[in-house]
Design a protein around this motif. Sequence first.
Motif, PDB file in Angstrom:
ATOM      1  N   VAL A   1     -30.584  98.708  25.608  1.00  0.00           N
ATOM      2  CA  VAL A   1     -30.385  97.412  26.226  1.00  0.00           C
ATOM      3  C   VAL A   1     -30.886  96.360  25.259  1.00  0.00           C
ATOM      4  N   ASN A   2     -30.428  95.117  25.460  1.00  0.00           N
ATOM      5  CA  ASN A   2     -30.833  94.067  24.545  1.00  0.00           C
ATOM      6  C   ASN A   2     -32.338  93.845  24.579  1.00  0.00           C
ATOM      7  N   VAL A   3     -32.874  93.637  25.768  1.00  0.00           N
ATOM      8  CA  VAL A   3     -34.305  93.445  25.922  1.00  0.00           C
ATOM      9  C   VAL A   3     -34.742  94.110  27.213  1.00  0.00           C
ATOM     10  N   LYS A   4     -35.770  94.916  27.140  1.00  0.00           N
ATOM     11  CA  LYS A   4     -36.306  95.569  28.338  1.00  0.00           C
ATOM     12  C   LYS A   4     -37.812  95.502  28.279  1.00  0.00           C
TER      13      LYS A   4
ATOM     14  N   GLN B   1     -48.057  95.271  28.078  1.00  0.00           N
ATOM     15  CA  GLN B   1     -46.639  95.497  28.348  1.00  0.00           C
ATOM     16  C   GLN B   1     -45.912  95.923  27.077  1.00  0.00           C
ATOM     17  N   MET B   2     -44.747  96.530  27.239  1.00  0.00           N
ATOM     18  CA  MET B   2     -43.937  96.858  26.075  1.00  0.00           C
ATOM     19  C   MET B   2     -42.558  96.242  26.239  1.00  0.00           C
ATOM     20  N   VAL B   3     -42.114  95.545  25.229  1.00  0.00           N
ATOM     21  CA  VAL B   3     -40.785  94.948  25.210  1.00  0.00           C
ATOM     22  C   VAL B   3     -39.916  95.783  24.279  1.00  0.00           C
ATOM     23  N   GLU B   4     -38.825  96.334  24.811  1.00  0.00           N
ATOM     24  CA  GLU B   4     -37.917  97.182  24.034  1.00  0.00           C
ATOM     25  C   GLU B   4     -36.667  96.394  23.658  1.00  0.00           C
ATOM     26  N   VAL B   5     -36.322  96.426  22.395  1.00  0.00           N
ATOM     27  CA  VAL B   5     -35.105  95.754  21.934  1.00  0.00           C
ATOM     28  C   VAL B   5     -34.392  96.627  20.917  1.00  0.00           C
ATOM     29  N   ASP B   6     -33.115  96.315  20.720  1.00  0.00           N
ATOM     30  CA  ASP B   6     -32.381  96.864  19.589  1.00  0.00           C
ATOM     31  C   ASP B   6     -31.835  95.670  18.799  1.00  0.00           C
ATOM     32  N   ARG B   7     -30.929  95.920  17.884  1.00  0.00           N
ATOM     33  CA  ARG B   7     -30.401  94.832  17.064  1.00  0.00           C
ATOM     34  C   ARG B   7     -29.797  93.717  17.922  1.00  0.00           C
TER      35      ARG B   7
ATOM     36  N   ALA C   1     -33.019  83.333  14.692  1.00  0.00           N
ATOM     37  CA  ALA C   1     -34.449  83.015  14.638  1.00  0.00           C
ATOM     38  C   ALA C   1     -34.977  82.635  16.017  1.00  0.00           C
ATOM     39  N   GLN C   2     -34.194  81.856  16.759  1.00  0.00           N
ATOM     40  CA  GLN C   2     -34.616  81.453  18.103  1.00  0.00           C
ATOM     41  C   GLN C   2     -34.682  82.665  19.035  1.00  0.00           C
ATOM     42  N   LYS C   3     -33.686  83.521  18.951  1.00  0.00           N
ATOM     43  CA  LYS C   3     -33.640  84.697  19.824  1.00  0.00           C
ATOM     44  C   LYS C   3     -34.794  85.649  19.520  1.00  0.00           C
TER      45      LYS C   3
ATOM     46  N   VAL D   1     -38.093  86.783  21.953  1.00  0.00           N
ATOM     47  CA  VAL D   1     -38.499  88.171  22.212  1.00  0.00           C
ATOM     48  C   VAL D   1     -39.965  88.371  21.844  1.00  0.00           C
ATOM     49  N   CYS D   2     -40.385  87.797  20.724  1.00  0.00           N
ATOM     50  CA  CYS D   2     -41.789  87.908  20.314  1.00  0.00           C
ATOM     51  C   CYS D   2     -42.707  87.247  21.334  1.00  0.00           C
TER      52      CYS D   2
END
Length: 466
Positions: free
Chosen positions: A187-190, A278-284, A296-298, A302-303
């Motif tokens: 997923v994009n962000v989890k 917490q853990m934030v999961e992302v892919d490309r 850069a904004q995206k 996420v950070c």
Amino acid sequence: MINYCFQYADNVQFKAASPYPADARVTLKNQLKDDMLVYLGYIFDENSADISNQIKFLNENLEIVISEYNFKRFINDRCKNVDLASYVPRSLQYFVMDDTSPMSQRTGYGTSISRYLVSTFNDMGCNFIAYGGISDREADRLSDYINMMNNYISGFDIYKNTPGGGSIGGFGAAGGKGNDSEDEPPVNVKISLPPKQETLDQLLAELDSLIGLETVKKNLTNLINLVKIRGMREKLGLKTPSMSLHLVFSGNPGTGKTTVARLLAKIYHQLGVVSKGQMVEVDRAGLVEGYVGQTAQKTAKVCDEAMGGVLFIDEAYTLTNAEGEDFGQEAVDTLLKRMEDNRQDLIVIVAGYTDEMKTFINSNPGLKSRFNKFIEFPDYTGDEMIKIFDLMCVSQDYVLNKEATDYVADHLQKLAVDHEEHFANAREVRNYFERCVERQATRVVEEPNIDANSLTTFKLPDVEEE
């Protein structure tokens, strides 16, 4: 913690129906003191010692009187020329006997005291070697000894009977999820927030209970102990060398990288490394956009979501290996800046195939300087995949008859040996399990009399693959 263990040793020895021999030449409390002194002598490294403070630590905490000269003699007599990490302390054996006695099981009391003793040994060892500059020898010996103790008590279901303990192999009654949680589609962000505040001991027990991953567990135990010692040195006013906690998880899919990362986020929180856990999961896709400036904004957003916890980037190598005009490098540059600006409260773990991750890290001096610790997740063995399949069955209320059991064992052993380069490991086991469920349902629905036994039993036609 040490005094509590001493008190419990007395309770075990002098209670009715005590497992400790009545004619023993030493008390259980003194046996425990001796076991602790042997352990500390075993992990002691003279080349990185602060001997005067360590002797003071021994005398104050073990309630003994020993000089530097006598401690070194003790080490020569009792702690050298033998692999002490292969010998279970006698005191631990009696603690386990008491934990597993019928009275303890009936009352629900005592089922975690052995775990408490192991935790005491671990923290005591960390405190002891914190006085000197910790060496690799000390870290390895401490880790080996604690792993030996954990392995011993795990054979008695101590973890299973401990309130709040970890599920075996990551598969448990609560949802049946485990090492193969990477099966979830990217997923994009989890964001994974811990549902409850588990203790450090519970989290470490959960990590230890995961199937396989022995080298991973050892590497992480060493890292966790280094973090503990770093905190202890800070409290003592000692100099604390800088230390990068960002990690590279490398290996094939389905080897538990995401599962371990989630646990590590919680462990870092309990250790005070991060403020939330917490853990934030992302892919490309969760970091990169198709126009200048948007990536850069995206990535920054996420950070922001990962602040106070762990940012886990799956298939991170895809950020730099695209052809033509690509904004992945913009994401990398933004990430590196945030890692520097927020290094006190942001941990980044990047994951992916082994060779691709090495190329990714070496592609940028900034990445190479910040990610200097690789942890390799090996493929599961046939025996480990059989355990994973069995636990899936248990978690979903299925059993196998004799023919099905034999076939599954043979099938998974062959699969472990004869597979593609990028084998999906636990993900492949779960896919196989789901096919078995589908075949069993198709067979059972045609039966004239359907009962609980038929609904829960896998037979040979259900598990056979074409």
